[in-house]
Design an enzyme around this catalytic site. Structure first.
Site, short mmCIF file in Angstrom:
data_model
loop_
_atom_site.label_atom_id
_atom_site.label_comp_id
_atom_site.label_asym_id
_atom_site.label_seq_id
_atom_site.Cartn_x
_atom_site.Cartn_y
_atom_site.Cartn_z
CE LYS A 1 56.95 98.82 10.41
NZ LYS A 1 57.09 99.02 9.04
CE LYS B 1 47.89 94.78 4.93
NZ LYS B 1 49.34 94.92 5.47
CE LYS C 1 45.99 101.76 6.26
NZ LYS C 1 45.76 102.28 5.01
CG ASP C 2 53.93 99.99 7.53
OD1 ASP C 2 55.14 100.09 7.30
OD2 ASP C 2 53.24 100.85 7.49
NE ARG C 3 55.69 90.11 4.08
CZ ARG C 3 56.49 89.34 3.46
NH1 ARG C 3 57.37 89.79 2.57
NH2 ARG C 3 56.61 88.13 3.65
#
Length: 352
Positions: free
Chosen positions: A22, A51, A80-82
């Site tokens: 990430k 997003k 969901k992950d940011r």
């Protein structure tokens, strides 16, 4: 991964490779798979979004404003992950109203794209999906070949089906709070906090049992009294037979560990004794679960990623795979590499 997960054993030994994940949102891609078609008509307006670098609940609140409804009228199948690029469906309750124009919503939120819209006769509820597809870039690896070797093992044998650190909160705070609640140090009236703490308690106990089986070399080995679960059958291993072992080896049946509840374990004999010996090490979490009348469930010890592919690009490895709902991509990454310490200004690891 955080030190919270260091409480649990690795299936293939602690990775030797260090790297980053990430570094950019584009390095962690998640596409949701609901597994069903929409009715085409109904009072629920379905919106598929992509997003980037945004929190699901923030997007839900903003979409509600754009549709002229309250946030509680917008729902989702999964958070969901940011710090990622994620695709998912949201449902907006709009009975008797036309589809809203989302042009302004998209213009005001550059991190959000609207990919599709549809109508359906039911709202989305948490868990209304069959799984997610992931594409992850593991970058700045100091031993990329070690990652490749582990990927070969994982494709054949899977990874421990651990609940990821997201479930336990920052530095395991949800577990700390759950113990304190179980010790009657405070009361929890907020529904979302109750859910977080109870989920953390059950997940922690599951991870403990799974970790203990790895330590004892029993993650792939049927014990007398094990509860075995398959798509079309489940059974207790009253005795360990070659037939049962063959079904586990080929994936027809899976060995399970407990999601603790207030009812008796379905396991017997050696498996029950082992499970109880582990979970009784956390009496406050057990008390909390029983006081709240949680119902016992089972979860597979091992997780086998599907459609697993990878590509090495210099010191990076790009890996993609599909996981069932309720399973964590971090459980796969954890067996591949140790995440380097975050530097000042770097992001946290979770949406939750």
């Amino acid at each position: 991964m955080s030190d919270v997960m260091d409480n649990f054993n690795w299936l293939y030994g602690k990775p030797e490779c260090q790297g980053r994940i990430k570094v950019q949102p584009e390095h962690f891609v998640v596409n949701e798979n609901l597994g069903f078609d929409f009715a085409g008509t109904g009072e629920h307006f379905m919106v598929k979004i992509r997003k980037t670098g945004e929190n699901t609940k923030y997007v839900v609140n903003e979409l509600a404003k754009a549709c002229g409804v309250k946030s509680r009228d917008v729902s989702w199948a999964g958070l969901k992950d940011r710090h990622a690029v994620t695709e998912q469906w949201l449902s907006v309750h709009l009975p008797g109203k036309p589809d809203p124009d989302l042009t302004q919503f998209v213009a005001e939120h550059p991190g959000v794209e609207v990919l599709e819209t549809a109508r359906h006769d039911k709202k989305l509820r948490p868990g209304d999906l069959i799984g997610n597809w992931f594409q992850l870039r593991l970058s700045e690896l100091d031993k990329p070949q070690d990652v490749i070797d582990r990927l070969e093992q994982i494709k054949l044998q899977g990874v421990p089906n651990y609940f990821g650190e997201q479930r336990f909160g920052h530095h395991g705070n949800n577990v700390v709070k759950a113990r304190a609640w179980g010790n009657d140090e405070f009361r929890v009236r907020d529904k979302s906090k109750r859910s977080f703490y109870l989920s953390a308690a059950r997940s922690w106990l599951f991870n403990m049992v799974l970790s203990s089986r790895i330590e004892q070399g029993l993650v792939n080995t049927v014990m007398a009294g094990d509860w075995l679960l398959g798509e079309n059958e489940h059974c207790v291993a009253e005795s360990v037979t070659p037939e049962l072992e063959a079904k586990v080896t080929c994936g027809e049946l899976a060995i399970t560990a407990p999601m603790m509840g207030d009812n008796a374990l379905p396991t017997t004999a050696d498996a029950e004794a082992m499970e109880m010996a582990v979970v009784e090490q956390e009496p406050l979490l057990l008390k909390l679960i029983r006081d709240n009348r949680m119902r016992h469930e089972r979860r597979s010890l091992l997780l086998k990623p599907q459609q697993m592919e990878w590509l090495q690009e210099g010191d990076d490895v790009v890996v993609s795979f599909a996981l069932p709902a309720g399973c964590f991509a971090t459980a796969v990454v954890r067996e591949l590499m140790i995440e380097r310490e975050l530097e000042d200004g770097d992001h946290a690891n979770s949406d939750q």
